[in-house]
Design a protein around this motif. Structure first.
Motif, mmCIF file in Angstrom:
data_model
loop_
_atom_site.group_PDB
_atom_site.id
_atom_site.type_symbol
_atom_site.label_atom_id
_atom_site.label_comp_id
_atom_site.label_asym_id
_atom_site.label_seq_id
_atom_site.Cartn_x
_atom_site.Cartn_y
_atom_site.Cartn_z
ATOM 1 N N ASP A 1 39.997 33.968 46.188
ATOM 2 C CA ASP A 1 40.060 33.307 44.887
ATOM 3 C C ASP A 1 39.018 32.191 44.782
ATOM 4 O O ASP A 1 37.882 32.417 44.393
ATOM 5 C CB ASP A 1 41.478 32.800 44.583
ATOM 6 N N ARG A 2 39.346 30.953 45.170
ATOM 7 C CA ARG A 2 38.504 29.794 44.888
ATOM 8 C C ARG A 2 37.104 29.899 45.485
ATOM 9 O O ARG A 2 36.111 29.578 44.834
ATOM 10 C CB ARG A 2 39.173 28.526 45.411
ATOM 11 N N ALA A 3 37.006 30.292 46.738
ATOM 12 C CA ALA A 3 35.712 30.368 47.428
ATOM 13 C C ALA A 3 35.319 31.824 47.676
ATOM 14 O O ALA A 3 34.755 32.159 48.715
ATOM 15 C CB ALA A 3 35.783 29.589 48.743
ATOM 16 N N SER B 1 39.600 33.276 36.735
ATOM 17 C CA SER B 1 38.187 33.082 36.408
ATOM 18 C C SER B 1 37.291 34.136 37.042
ATOM 19 O O SER B 1 36.097 34.223 36.705
ATOM 20 C CB SER B 1 37.729 31.687 36.830
ATOM 21 N N LEU B 2 37.841 34.951 37.963
ATOM 22 C CA LEU B 2 37.085 36.054 38.567
ATOM 23 C C LEU B 2 37.300 37.373 37.847
ATOM 24 O O LEU B 2 36.548 38.326 38.063
ATOM 25 C CB LEU B 2 37.480 36.221 40.041
ATOM 26 N N TRP B 3 38.318 37.438 37.016
ATOM 27 C CA TRP B 3 38.637 38.707 36.362
ATOM 28 C C TRP B 3 37.455 39.201 35.534
ATOM 29 O O TRP B 3 36.748 38.424 34.891
ATOM 30 C CB TRP B 3 39.853 38.546 35.470
ATOM 31 N N GLY B 4 37.248 40.506 35.572
ATOM 32 C CA GLY B 4 36.169 41.114 34.813
ATOM 33 C C GLY B 4 34.840 41.137 35.534
ATOM 34 O O GLY B 4 33.832 41.599 34.972
ATOM 35 N N LEU C 1 48.452 29.781 48.968
ATOM 36 C CA LEU C 1 48.067 29.206 47.678
ATOM 37 C C LEU C 1 47.395 27.844 47.826
ATOM 38 O O LEU C 1 46.861 27.304 46.857
ATOM 39 C CB LEU C 1 49.305 29.068 46.779
ATOM 40 N N PHE C 2 47.409 27.310 49.056
ATOM 41 C CA PHE C 2 46.826 25.993 49.328
ATOM 42 C C PHE C 2 45.778 26.132 50.435
ATOM 43 O O PHE C 2 46.059 25.867 51.608
ATOM 44 C CB PHE C 2 47.909 25.002 49.768
ATOM 45 N N PRO C 3 44.557 26.542 50.108
ATOM 46 C CA PRO C 3 43.546 26.757 51.151
ATOM 47 C C PRO C 3 43.179 25.499 51.913
ATOM 48 O O PRO C 3 42.714 25.591 53.056
ATOM 49 C CB PRO C 3 42.348 27.312 50.366
ATOM 50 N N GLU C 4 43.391 24.344 51.318
ATOM 51 C CA GLU C 4 43.125 23.083 52.024
ATOM 52 C C GLU C 4 44.357 22.619 52.799
ATOM 53 O O GLU C 4 44.342 21.551 53.416
ATOM 54 C CB GLU C 4 42.702 21.990 51.035
ATOM 55 N N GLU D 1 45.673 29.228 37.828
ATOM 56 C CA GLU D 1 44.539 30.117 38.046
ATOM 57 C C GLU D 1 44.848 31.323 38.939
ATOM 58 O O GLU D 1 44.244 32.370 38.769
ATOM 59 C CB GLU D 1 43.373 29.336 38.673
ATOM 60 N N VAL D 2 45.736 31.172 39.910
ATOM 61 C CA VAL D 2 45.971 32.252 40.877
ATOM 62 C C VAL D 2 47.177 33.095 40.478
ATOM 63 O O VAL D 2 47.070 34.319 40.331
ATOM 64 C CB VAL D 2 46.132 31.691 42.310
ATOM 65 N N ALA D 3 48.328 32.496 40.307
ATOM 66 C CA ALA D 3 49.530 33.250 39.927
ATOM 67 C C ALA D 3 50.472 32.330 39.162
ATOM 68 O O ALA D 3 50.779 31.227 39.623
ATOM 69 C CB ALA D 3 50.229 33.821 41.160
ATOM 70 N N ALA D 4 50.935 32.789 38.034
ATOM 71 C CA ALA D 4 51.855 31.997 37.209
ATOM 72 C C ALA D 4 53.235 31.940 37.848
ATOM 73 O O ALA D 4 53.592 32.806 38.656
ATOM 74 C CB ALA D 4 51.950 32.610 35.817
#
Length: 518
Positions: A225-227, A257-260, A296-299, A314-317
């Protein structure tokens, strides 16, 4: 599909042609499967034929498969026959002792599973293979050596840092021991502890060690996702610098934001292939994954409200996060984060952070308990999933357990055949079969499986391509699929008439016995 040619190939004609084994009872030294539409795994057009099995091998195809005495005859009745399916990303190793019949796999037509995924593997692999020799399962099993497993053995609980060169060298020794025992290469799970703390150099050094010996690299990349783009770059760089084949596990675009951007992703991968990097992927046919809440918390900033809110936006509602396991409170299992937040009268971000805190406290109090929590998250766009499935170098996987909460463990392969090939026509049935057979065999380096040919191992699935469909759901994740009629592993029937047979002909597929088919 036009079945008229199949109707003309009836029992009387087969008997007249010399199939003298009709009516014989088991056991017999040979089995003829006749009157089938053969999808041989190559991706080519299917054709009407017969296949003869002797022992654990395919003895003959076509006219040569008839006219032998003392053979057991099976009328395929116009059904399709295909190579047994190969699941390149399976978590069957965690439950195999309790589920030797591997119902979730064989009921999909899967005859070989590849384990040791996401950086976690049985250790040492030599002992794991020896146990399979002594107590085989219904399916064949190949395995990778897991980076997270190696890192835990060397660094212990002091893993929240980069490894020293001495520690990397120690991991190499363990990795090469697994490789010598028959492992396929190195597996990473770089979104998970302890691998998330590794440097790119550490992973590259380990990959290069097995690459020099002809091994492979398979990766749950560092971020989905983020990176994401940096993580894709890392996987490609490892293939380039370590000079070994790279398989990206469960390829996905798991952030809004990656969709499409599936075509952009495939453009990057195609460019790497044109450069000479042997990069491939596996994909499962769902818009939702299963992992841990902590991913869900990469940090690993579990108390950071802004991080929690970002994940839920952004990742899952909240309504798309379904708990699969939660040891501190089992009543939460099968419920969404949104439901739990309403019950607790806290907002979703607070609830998410609270659940992780409770899970961490449970782990600290009961360290012997494994798999304290898991979550299923709706995180992908259907159009991206279909596009990634269709990539010529992407094979099908389950990423499933033998008795898990995600429906992929029982439904991934039938869903591809029934939904994406038959209903949506995203690709042909022949191409779907290739993505389940010869392509995964090539991507994993597995020899004599994944194609139907004389001399190959008799891993086969008899199925109705007009009826095959997944039935598993998040509410009923272990419902078996429709349309899978019979499954052979090494020449023995392990699944028929909707039931396992109690036979365990599966074998450990050690490297050296697992080379790319011709």
């Amino acid at each position: 599909m036009n079945r008229e040619p199949l109707k003309r190939l009836g029992l009387a004609a087969l008997a007249a042609a010399g199939f003298v084994g009709c009516g014989k009872s088991r056991p017999e030294p040979a089995t003829v499967i006749a009157n089938v539409l053969l999808f041989d795994g190559s991706g080519g057009e299917p054709f009407v034929t017969s296949v003869r099995i002797i022992g654990d091998r395919i003895d003959a195809i076509g006219d040569e498969a008839g006219a032998k005495p003392d053979q057991w005859f099976i009328d395929g009745a116009g059904l399709a026959l295909a190579p047994g399916f190969i699941d390149t990303h399976s978590h069957a190793d965690y439950q195999l002792e309790q589920h030797r019949d591997a119902l979730g796999a064989v009921s999909q037509g899967i005859t070989t599973v590849v384990v040791g995924q996401d950086g976690g593997s049985p250790s040492p692999l030599g002992d794991f293979f020896a146990r399979l020799d002594s107590a085989p399962a219904a399916v064949n099993i190949a395995a990778y050596s897991g980076h997270n497993t190696l890192r835990h053995q060397v660094l212990g609980e002091d893993f929240r840092r980069a490894a020293t060169q001495v520690e990397v060298d120690s991991m190499k020794l363990l990795l090469l021991a697994d490789f010598d025992a028959g492992g396929l290469g190195l597996s990473t799970g770089l979104e998970y502890d302890p691998g998330i703390y590794s440097s790119r150099r550490e992973v590259l050094d380990l990959a290069a060690a097995v690459g020099a010996e002809g091994g492979r690299y398979i990766s749950h990349i560092r971020s989905e996702d983020r990176a994401f783009w940096d993580a894709i770059d890392e996987a490609i760089a490892i293939g380039r610098e370590a000079r070994l084949p790279v398989q990206i596990s469960h390829l996905k675009l798991a952030m809004r934001s990656l969709w499409g951007r599936a075509d952009s992703l495939l453009g990057v991968l195609d460019a790497a292939r044109q450069e000479g990097i042997e990069i491939t992927a596996d994909v499962y046919p769902y818009t939702y994954w299963q992992s841990t809440l902590t991913v869900l918390f990469p940090e690993r900033n579990y108390r950071d409200r802004s991080a929690a809110e970002f994940a839920l936006r952004e990742v899952a509602a909240p309504g798309g996060l379904l708990l699969g396991r939660f040891a501190p409170n089992s009543t939460y299992v099968g419920r969404t984060l949104a439901d739990i937040a309403r019950q607790r009268r806290t907002d979703p971000a607070t609830t998410l952070m609270g659940l992780i805190a409770e899970a961490e406290a449970f782990k600290a109090a009961q360290p012997a308990v494994e798999d304290v929590e898991s979550v299923i998250g709706i995180s992908m766009d259907e159009r991206d999933v279909e596009r990634l499935l269709a990539w010529p170098y992407a094979n099908i996987c389950t990423d499933g357990e033998l008795a898990g909460r995600h429906p992929r463990g029982f439904g991934a392969f039938p869903k591809v055949l029934g939904v994406y090939a038959r209903q949506r026509r995203a690709f042909s049935t022949a191409e779907a079969v290739r993505k389940m057979t010869s392509l995964p065999a090539r991507n994993m380096g597995i020899r004599d499986r994944g194609v139907v040919r004389a001399g190959g191992f008799a891993d086969l699935v008899l199925l109705d391509t007009l009826a095959v469909l997944d039935n598993a759901t998040t509410a009923e994740p272990q419902r078996t699929a429709s349309g899978i009629r019979r499954v052979w592993v090494n020449g023995q029937v392990v699944y028929e008439d909707g039931k396992v047979t109690g036979r365990y002909p599966g074998r450990p597929l050690r490297r050296g016995q697992t080379q790319t088919p011709d």
